[in-house]
Design a protein around this motif. Structure first.
Motif, PDB file in Angstrom:
ATOM      1  N   ALA A 174       0.650  -1.291  -0.018  1.00  0.00           N
ATOM      2  CA  ALA A 174      -0.085  -0.065   0.020  1.00  0.00           C
ATOM      3  C   ALA A 174       0.892   1.279  -0.028  1.00  0.00           C
ATOM      4  O   ALA A 174       0.532   2.257  -0.759  1.00  0.00           O
ATOM      5  CB  ALA A 174      -1.024  -0.185   1.290  1.00  0.00           C
ATOM      6  N   GLY A 175       1.882   1.206   0.657  1.00  0.00           N
ATOM      7  CA  GLY A 175       3.062   2.365   0.858  1.00  0.00           C
ATOM      8  C   GLY A 175       3.523   2.450  -0.586  1.00  0.00           C
ATOM      9  O   GLY A 175       3.899   3.749  -1.004  1.00  0.00           O
ATOM     10  N   LEU A 176       3.937   1.468  -1.451  1.00  0.00           N
ATOM     11  CA  LEU A 176       4.376   1.656  -2.852  1.00  0.00           C
ATOM     12  C   LEU A 176       3.111   2.121  -3.625  1.00  0.00           C
ATOM     13  O   LEU A 176       3.507   3.272  -4.396  1.00  0.00           O
ATOM     14  CB  LEU A 176       4.844   0.341  -3.288  1.00  0.00           C
ATOM     15  N   ILE A 177       2.122   1.723  -3.421  1.00  0.00           N
ATOM     16  CA  ILE A 177       1.083   2.374  -4.511  1.00  0.00           C
ATOM     17  C   ILE A 177       0.757   3.971  -4.129  1.00  0.00           C
ATOM     18  O   ILE A 177       0.716   4.741  -4.843  1.00  0.00           O
ATOM     19  CB  ILE A 177      -0.327   1.944  -4.319  1.00  0.00           C
ATOM     20  N   GLU A 178       1.001   4.220  -2.767  1.00  0.00           N
ATOM     21  CA  GLU A 178       0.794   5.753  -2.361  1.00  0.00           C
ATOM     22  C   GLU A 178       2.026   6.535  -2.979  1.00  0.00           C
ATOM     23  O   GLU A 178       2.116   7.742  -3.328  1.00  0.00           O
ATOM     24  CB  GLU A 178       0.969   5.757  -0.690  1.00  0.00           C
ATOM     25  N   ARG A 179       3.213   5.778  -3.033  1.00  0.00           N
ATOM     26  CA  ARG A 179       4.409   6.572  -3.499  1.00  0.00           C
ATOM     27  C   ARG A 179       4.157   6.766  -4.911  1.00  0.00           C
ATOM     28  O   ARG A 179       4.378   8.100  -5.299  1.00  0.00           O
ATOM     29  CB  ARG A 179       5.659   5.787  -3.355  1.00  0.00           C
ATOM     30  N   PHE A 180       3.509   6.111  -5.801  1.00  0.00           N
ATOM     31  CA  PHE A 180       3.309   6.423  -7.296  1.00  0.00           C
ATOM     32  C   PHE A 180       2.417   7.544  -7.146  1.00  0.00           C
ATOM     33  O   PHE A 180       2.400   8.228  -8.119  1.00  0.00           O
ATOM     34  CB  PHE A 180       2.783   5.078  -7.716  1.00  0.00           C
ATOM     35  N   TYR A 185       1.060  10.023 -10.308  1.00  0.00           N
ATOM     36  CA  TYR A 185       0.298   8.905 -11.339  1.00  0.00           C
ATOM     37  C   TYR A 185      -0.607   8.089 -10.627  1.00  0.00           C
ATOM     38  O   TYR A 185      -0.544   7.805  -9.475  1.00  0.00           O
ATOM     39  CB  TYR A 185       1.715   7.939 -11.700  1.00  0.00           C
ATOM     40  N   ASP A 186      -1.521   7.861 -11.810  1.00  0.00           N
ATOM     41  CA  ASP A 186      -2.592   6.640 -11.045  1.00  0.00           C
ATOM     42  C   ASP A 186      -2.098   5.203 -11.450  1.00  0.00           C
ATOM     43  O   ASP A 186      -1.387   5.062 -12.610  1.00  0.00           O
ATOM     44  CB  ASP A 186      -3.844   6.823 -11.952  1.00  0.00           C
ATOM     45  N   VAL A 187      -2.345   4.261 -10.491  1.00  0.00           N
ATOM     46  CA  VAL A 187      -1.863   3.053 -10.633  1.00  0.00           C
ATOM     47  C   VAL A 187      -3.116   2.393 -11.330  1.00  0.00           C
ATOM     48  O   VAL A 187      -4.155   2.461 -10.944  1.00  0.00           O
ATOM     49  CB  VAL A 187      -1.577   2.251  -9.478  1.00  0.00           C
ATOM     50  N   VAL A 188      -2.885   2.101 -12.811  1.00  0.00           N
ATOM     51  CA  VAL A 188      -3.967   1.572 -13.466  1.00  0.00           C
ATOM     52  C   VAL A 188      -4.098  -0.011 -13.595  1.00  0.00           C
ATOM     53  O   VAL A 188      -5.137  -0.552 -14.092  1.00  0.00           O
ATOM     54  CB  VAL A 188      -4.203   2.403 -14.764  1.00  0.00           C
ATOM     55  N   GLU A 189      -3.041  -0.866 -13.306  1.00  0.00           N
ATOM     56  CA  GLU A 189      -3.087  -2.046 -13.334  1.00  0.00           C
ATOM     57  C   GLU A 189      -1.956  -2.681 -12.583  1.00  0.00           C
ATOM     58  O   GLU A 189      -0.716  -1.807 -12.140  1.00  0.00           O
ATOM     59  CB  GLU A 189      -2.799  -2.661 -14.682  1.00  0.00           C
ATOM     60  N   MET A 190      -1.699  -3.932 -12.003  1.00  0.00           N
ATOM     61  CA  MET A 190      -0.858  -4.387 -11.566  1.00  0.00           C
ATOM     62  C   MET A 190      -0.651  -6.111 -11.673  1.00  0.00           C
ATOM     63  O   MET A 190      -1.855  -6.417 -11.741  1.00  0.00           O
ATOM     64  CB  MET A 190      -0.444  -4.068 -10.155  1.00  0.00           C
ATOM     65  N   VAL A 191       0.293  -6.714 -11.814  1.00  0.00           N
ATOM     66  CA  VAL A 191       0.304  -8.075 -11.684  1.00  0.00           C
ATOM     67  C   VAL A 191       1.524  -8.389 -10.806  1.00  0.00           C
ATOM     68  O   VAL A 191       2.786  -7.773 -10.917  1.00  0.00           O
ATOM     69  CB  VAL A 191       0.959  -8.570 -13.038  1.00  0.00           C
ATOM     70  N   GLY A 247       6.260  -6.811  -7.767  1.00  0.00           N
ATOM     71  CA  GLY A 247       5.130  -6.746  -8.768  1.00  0.00           C
ATOM     72  C   GLY A 247       5.522  -5.890  -9.866  1.00  0.00           C
ATOM     73  O   GLY A 247       6.478  -4.924  -9.832  1.00  0.00           O
ATOM     74  N   VAL A 248       4.644  -5.824 -11.017  1.00  0.00           N
ATOM     75  CA  VAL A 248       4.929  -4.972 -12.136  1.00  0.00           C
ATOM     76  C   VAL A 248       3.518  -3.708 -12.094  1.00  0.00           C
ATOM     77  O   VAL A 248       2.340  -4.467 -11.876  1.00  0.00           O
ATOM     78  CB  VAL A 248       4.995  -5.355 -13.390  1.00  0.00           C
ATOM     79  N   PHE A 249       3.824  -2.612 -12.184  1.00  0.00           N
ATOM     80  CA  PHE A 249       2.725  -1.664 -11.758  1.00  0.00           C
ATOM     81  C   PHE A 249       2.549  -0.610 -13.004  1.00  0.00           C
ATOM     82  O   PHE A 249       3.643  -0.400 -13.595  1.00  0.00           O
ATOM     83  CB  PHE A 249       3.134  -0.801 -10.523  1.00  0.00           C
ATOM     84  N   ALA A 250       1.269  -0.644 -13.550  1.00  0.00           N
ATOM     85  CA  ALA A 250       1.157   0.046 -14.746  1.00  0.00           C
ATOM     86  C   ALA A 250       0.524   1.739 -14.181  1.00  0.00           C
ATOM     87  O   ALA A 250      -0.384   1.581 -13.539  1.00  0.00           O
ATOM     88  CB  ALA A 250       0.183  -0.578 -15.544  1.00  0.00           C
ATOM     89  N   LEU A 251       1.470   2.589 -14.897  1.00  0.00           N
ATOM     90  CA  LEU A 251       1.229   3.947 -14.196  1.00  0.00           C
ATOM     91  C   LEU A 251       0.740   4.797 -15.443  1.00  0.00           C
ATOM     92  O   LEU A 251       1.265   4.626 -16.542  1.00  0.00           O
ATOM     93  CB  LEU A 251       2.326   4.963 -13.378  1.00  0.00           C
ATOM     94  N   MET A 252      -0.079   5.844 -15.077  1.00  0.00           N
ATOM     95  CA  MET A 252      -0.621   6.986 -16.109  1.00  0.00           C
ATOM     96  C   MET A 252      -0.417   8.040 -15.405  1.00  0.00           C
ATOM     97  O   MET A 252      -0.959   8.353 -14.140  1.00  0.00           O
ATOM     98  CB  MET A 252      -1.875   6.580 -16.724  1.00  0.00           C
TER      99      MET A 252
END
Length: 254
Positions: A174-180, A185-191, A247-252
């Motif tokens: 969750a902290g990594l998502i917040e950092r993006f 950037y919006d996180v729009v996908e992740m695997v 993980g791999v995170f897709a950002l826009m």
């Protein structure tokens, strides 16, 4: 670097991952999931910095008819990537360059700019995001591969076994998502990797090392590899498998 050309990976790394097509804890199946999740249209242009052996670009070119360029500092891996592109019949659409990805900017804006598990090329996530953004068309997608803590490590020994110097080197998911988000950037996908895909990545290294040791017992690297093979499986199963996520995170860009 151990008798190999300047601007290359250490020989120990290419030996350790000599059988790997993917140099991170994603399996081929998860890489395919990521490609489908992004909805890549035919003709999309992809830049992959620190591309390793090029499996992402080559399989996505086959499956989604993308074009692209991969850049990697390893002569061994770029040679494998070119061979893989020929094997899959996509060499006319995918180019692999040997070089330092940390300064590479695409000549023309791309639809997807990726750095999957090598954010040291930008001195961390913020710098790598900036580097990738410089090659991206407006509205394009950044792909970042990055570790995170699955669970709070219980000791400094556990931290170091997970290839970190301190707990602060990685964030919880969750902290990594917040950092993006803080970077705009919006996180729009992740695997995400799971423990099974971590096993495939790490355990394959042990078999590569053992086979190499059997064939090269007098090599100058043999003592270090013998020590690694004697300790790495226990260290991995005790700590890394339990505490480290990836993980791999897709950002826009917002």
């Amino acid at each position: 670097m151990e008798g190999i050309p300047e601007a290359d990976l250490p020989r120990s790394f290419t030996i350790r991952e000599s059988s790997h097509r993917i140099h991170n804890p994603l399996t081929g199946e998860k890489l395919a999931v990521l490609g489908r999740a992004l909805g890549l249209p035919p003709g999309a242009r992809v830049l992959d910095l620190a591309c390793g052996s090029g499996e992402m670009l080559c399989t996505w070119a086959r499956d989604h008819e993308i074009s692209g360029t991969g850049v990697d500092i390893s002569t061994v891996f770029t040679a494998r990537a070119r061979a893989r592109a020929s094997e899959l019949g996509v060499a006319d659409r995918i180019t692999f360059l040997h070089g330092d990805a940390s300064g590479h900017v695409a000549e023309e804006p791309v639809d997807v700019a990726a750095c999957i598990g090598a954010t040291w090329i930008g001195d961390g996530v913020p710098g790598t995001v900036r580097l990738l953004q410089s090659s991206l068309r407006p509205g394009g997608t950044i792909l970042i591969g990055e570790p995170f803590w699955r669970r709070e490590p219980p000791s400094q020994e556990a931290v170091e076994a997970c290839h970190a110097g301190s707990r602060e080197d990685f964030l919880p998911l969750a902290g990594l998502i917040e950092r993006f988000g803080a970077l705009g950037y919006d996180v729009v996908e992740m695997v995400l990797a799971d423990q099974d895909s971590w096993d495939r990545y790490r355990a394959a290294q042990w078999l590569n090392i053992r086979r190499w040791l059997d064939s090269n017992p007098e090599d100058e690297l043999a003592p270090a590899f013998r020590e690694e093979l004697s300790t790495a499986p226990v260290r991995y199963t005790r700590y890394e498998r339990e505490y480290l996520g990836w993980g791999v995170f897709a950002l826009m860009r917002r």
